[in-house]
Write an enzyme that holds these catalytic residues in place. Structure first.
Site, mmCIF file in Angstrom:
data_model
loop_
_atom_site.group_PDB
_atom_site.id
_atom_site.type_symbol
_atom_site.label_atom_id
_atom_site.label_comp_id
_atom_site.label_asym_id
_atom_site.label_seq_id
_atom_site.Cartn_x
_atom_site.Cartn_y
_atom_site.Cartn_z
ATOM 1 N N ARG A 72 0.799 -1.221 0.000
ATOM 2 C CA ARG A 72 0.000 0.000 0.000
ATOM 3 C C ARG A 72 0.833 1.273 0.000
ATOM 4 N NH1 ARG A 72 -2.791 -4.007 2.596
ATOM 5 N NH2 ARG A 72 -1.958 -3.464 4.622
ATOM 6 N N GLU A 109 3.917 -9.459 14.714
ATOM 7 C CA GLU A 109 3.228 -9.989 15.883
ATOM 8 C C GLU A 109 3.069 -11.499 15.783
ATOM 9 O OE1 GLU A 109 -0.373 -7.764 17.031
ATOM 10 O OE2 GLU A 109 0.263 -6.349 15.482
#
Length: 191
Positions: A72, A109
Site C-alpha cells: 500500500r 506480531e
C-alpha cells in the site's frame, strides 16, 4: 507527529481523508478492525488531498528517494515522488524484484517477514522518506529504515496515512520522525 499537530489542526481535508477510509470489522481475523484505504483511493478528492499534504510537507526538504513499502505504500509513493522531483523505490516482499537485491528481515506480531530492495536503487548520501499506509507497531517501517541506511541513505522521516497514537517510540522509529495524517477510525467503540 500527527498532521493536526503540525499546522493542519482543523484542516477539513484530514476529516475527509479519515471519513474516506472504510473500517472492516474482524478482518483478517476476529478482533481486528481493518483500516481499508481502497475506499480512500476511490474518492478522487480525498486521495488527491492525501498526496497533496505529503507533497506540501516534503517539497522543500531535498528528498531524492521516496521508498514505498509493499504494497500500500505503492499507492501514495509514486505520486509524491513525481510531485517533489524524487525517484520512487519499491521495498518489496521476498522474490518479487528481478535482479540483485539486499534484504532486511523483521519481526511481526505473528512471525517474521522481509523487505527487499534492488542493489543500486539508492546511492549513499541520498535523502529518503519511507512511506506506508498504516503504522501499528512500527516493525515494517523500522526494517525499511535499516534497509535504506545499509546502503548509505539518510532517512529523513517516515510517513503514513494512518497511525496509532500508541506507536512505540512516541512517533519516532529508530530515531527517525514519523509523520501521520489520521488516526484509525472507531466503530462501535473498537479500533
Amino acid at each position: 507527529m500527527f498532521a493536526a499537530e503540525n499546522g493542519l489542526k482543523g484542516d477539513p481535508r484530514l476529516q475527509a481523508i479519515s471519513d474516506a477510509i472504510r473500517v472492516v470489522p474482524h478482518f483478517p481475523k476476529p478482533g481486528i478492525m481493518f483500516q481499508d484505504i481502497t475506499t480512500l483511493l476511490l474518492d478522487h478528492k480525498a486521495f488527491k488531498d492525501t498526496v497533496d499534504i505529503f507533497v506540501d510537507r516534503y517539497r522543500d526538504m531535498n528528498i531524492s528517494v521516496v521508498a514505498g513499502v509493499e504494497a500500500r505504500g505503492f499507492m501514495f509513493g509514486p505520486s509524491i515522488a513525481l510531485a517533489i522531483g524524487a525517484k520512487f523505490v519499491p521495498l518489496r516482499k521476498p522474490k518479487k524484484l528481478p535482479g540483485e537485491v539486499i534484504a532486511e528481515a523483521y519481526e511481526l506480531e505473528y512471525g517474521t517477514d522481509c523487505l527487499e530492495m534492488h542493489v543500486g536503487a539508492v546511492q549513499p548520501g541520498e535523502r529518503a522518506i519511507a512511506i506506508d499506509d498504516l503504522v501499528a507497531t512500527g516493525g515494517t517501517l523500522s526494517a525499511a529504515i535499516r534497509l535504506l541506511e545499509r546502503v548509505g541513505a539518510q532517512v529523513v522521516e517516515c510517513a503514513c496515512v494512518i497511525g496509532l497514537r500508541e506507536v512505540k517510540g512516541q512517533r519516532r522509529l529508530d530515531g527517525k520522525p514519523l509523520y501521520i495524517l489520521v488516526e484509525p477510525r472507531e466503530i462501535d467503540g473498537c479500533y
